[in-house]
Design a protein around this motif. Sequence first.
Motif, short mmCIF file in Angstrom:
data_model
loop_
_atom_site.label_atom_id
_atom_site.label_comp_id
_atom_site.label_asym_id
_atom_site.label_seq_id
_atom_site.Cartn_x
_atom_site.Cartn_y
_atom_site.Cartn_z
N THR A 61 48.42 40.71 54.94
CA THR A 61 48.71 41.64 55.75
C THR A 61 47.08 42.25 56.57
O THR A 61 46.35 41.58 55.65
N ALA A 62 47.69 43.11 57.58
CA ALA A 62 46.23 43.57 57.95
C ALA A 62 46.46 45.39 57.78
O ALA A 62 47.90 45.94 57.66
N PHE A 63 45.33 45.82 56.87
CA PHE A 63 45.54 47.26 56.90
C PHE A 63 44.20 47.62 57.92
O PHE A 63 43.18 47.58 57.83
N ARG A 64 44.24 48.10 58.76
CA ARG A 64 43.38 48.94 60.31
C ARG A 64 43.17 50.33 60.63
O ARG A 64 43.61 50.95 60.04
N SER A 65 42.11 50.15 60.30
CA SER A 65 41.25 51.40 60.10
C SER A 65 42.29 52.20 58.85
O SER A 65 42.73 53.60 59.31
N CYS A 66 42.24 51.74 57.91
CA CYS A 66 43.01 52.33 57.32
C CYS A 66 41.91 53.41 55.85
O CYS A 66 40.90 53.11 55.97
N THR A 67 42.52 54.63 54.98
CA THR A 67 41.37 55.34 54.19
C THR A 67 42.34 54.96 52.60
O THR A 67 43.15 55.12 52.56
N PHE A 68 40.84 54.57 52.39
CA PHE A 68 41.49 53.75 50.66
C PHE A 68 40.31 54.97 49.97
O PHE A 68 39.30 55.09 50.28
N ASP A 69 40.76 56.48 49.83
CA ASP A 69 39.86 57.32 48.83
C ASP A 69 39.94 57.34 47.35
O ASP A 69 41.61 58.22 47.21
N ARG A 70 39.14 56.99 46.44
CA ARG A 70 39.55 56.83 45.10
C ARG A 70 41.01 56.64 44.54
O ARG A 70 41.96 56.90 44.08
N THR A 71 41.48 55.06 45.20
CA THR A 71 43.04 54.70 45.34
C THR A 71 42.28 53.49 44.10
O THR A 71 40.96 52.53 43.87
N THR A 72 43.05 53.14 43.37
CA THR A 72 43.08 52.29 42.53
C THR A 72 43.64 50.82 42.60
O THR A 72 44.53 50.08 43.47
N LEU A 73 42.39 49.76 42.87
CA LEU A 73 42.61 48.61 43.59
C LEU A 73 42.49 47.57 42.43
O LEU A 73 42.23 45.93 43.15
N THR A 74 42.58 47.64 41.19
CA THR A 74 42.20 46.85 40.57
C THR A 74 43.01 46.16 40.16
O THR A 74 44.13 45.52 40.05
N ASP A 75 43.32 44.54 39.26
CA ASP A 75 43.71 43.76 39.59
C ASP A 75 44.20 43.15 41.19
O ASP A 75 46.11 42.49 40.80
N SER A 76 43.82 43.24 42.49
CA SER A 76 45.03 42.92 43.63
C SER A 76 43.72 42.24 43.77
O SER A 76 43.42 41.26 44.09
N ASP A 77 45.06 41.19 44.52
CA ASP A 77 45.37 40.12 45.69
C ASP A 77 45.16 39.94 46.60
O ASP A 77 46.28 40.81 47.01
N PHE A 78 44.10 40.07 47.95
CA PHE A 78 43.73 39.88 49.10
C PHE A 78 43.77 38.32 49.69
O PHE A 78 42.75 38.01 49.80
#
Length: 195
Positions: A61-78
């Motif tokens: 999956t591609a996240f191109r020029s996205c904004t992650f501001d105070r985003t929760t990404l714990t226990d995520s897999d890329f």
Amino acid sequence: METIGEDYRDSDLHGRHWEQRHFTDCDFGDADLRGLVTSGCTFTRCDFTRADLGESKHKATAFRSCTFDRTTLTDSDFVACSLIGSTFLDCRLRPLTLRDTDLTLVGMTGAALRTTTLTGLRFREANLIEADLRDTDLREADLSGARLRGANLSGADLRGARITADGLVQANLRGARVDLDTAVAFAAAHGLVID
């Protein structure tokens, strides 16, 4: 399926499975995306401010020029993903799994990635200013042109990593494990004459 400019703010998208979906200029602010599974999707210029992506799984999956501001990404897999040009500000990242993922031009100023495995990842031209990379595994990672002013790489494993002279001078590398080539480059970057 392509979605352009959709407003998903505050949406409950918990546990969804998306394949081959394409999102452009969409707003996922404050959305519940916990447990989201994506495969072969693209997100272009999407906003994930304060979204919960905890326990999400992303493959190719591609996240191109996205904004992650105070985003929760714990226990995520890329896995086999692209985060090119995306910006991460004050995000909750640990623990986080990144494998065969391209982080070229990513903005991760002050990111807390201590003890994370980042083996073989591409951080070309990434902004890692003041990032906490203590005890990370960066073996074979490409940090070419990465901005590392004030980055803490103490105890990191940098064997086989590509890192420019500026990075060797500007980052804290106390106790980092390096190979001979990096040790020589470090000495030269600090003005030592090697005979």
